[in-house]
Design a protein around this motif. Structure first.
Motif: not given
Length: 104
Positions: A61-74
Motif C-alpha cells: 500500500v505504501w509503495v502503491g500510494i507513493g508510486s501513483v502520486l509521484t507519477l501524478v505529480i510528474a
C-alpha cells in the motif's frame, strides 16, 4: 489509526521521491532538506503502521500510494507525459490498493 498513518506515509513517499528528483543529486539545499524530512516522516509512519498491519500489505500500500502520486505529480508538472494507457494503469494500481484495504 494505522491505516490513516500508512496513507499519510505514502503521501510523504511521493514528496520525498519528487524532492529527490529535484535535488540534482542532493546538491540543492531546499529540495534536499525536503527530501530528508519527508523521508523520515514516511519511514517513521510506515514503521508505525507495520506494528499493527501485516508487513506485506503495509509495504504494498505504501509503495502503491507513493508510486501513483509521484507519477501524478510528474504529469501535473509536465516532467512526465500523460497517456490514456498510463491513466488506466494508474487506476488499476489505485484499485489494487483499495482491494488490499478491503481484504485486510
Amino acid at each position: 489509526m494505522a491505516w490513516f498513518v500508512l496513507v499519510l506515509s505514502g503521501l510523504m513517499e511521493a514528496v520525498w521521491a519528487t524532492a529527490l528528483g529535484r535535488s540534482e543529486g542532493l546538491t540543492r539545499p531546499v529540495p534536499t532538506a525536503t527530501f530528508l524530512v519527508a523521508l523520515a516522516l514516511s519511514m517513521g509512519g510506515l514503521g508505525y503502521a507495520m506494528r499493527t498491519l501485516p508487513v506485506g500489505t503495509s509495504y504494498a500500500v505504501w509503495v502503491g500510494i507513493g508510486s501513483v502520486l509521484t507519477l501524478v505529480i510528474a504529469m501535473a508538472t509536465g516532467t512526465e507525459s500523460f497517456s490514456v494507457v498510463k491513466g488506466l494503469l494508474l487506476a488499476g494500481l489505485v484499485g489494487c490498493i483499495i482491494g488490499l484495504k478491503l481484504v485486510h
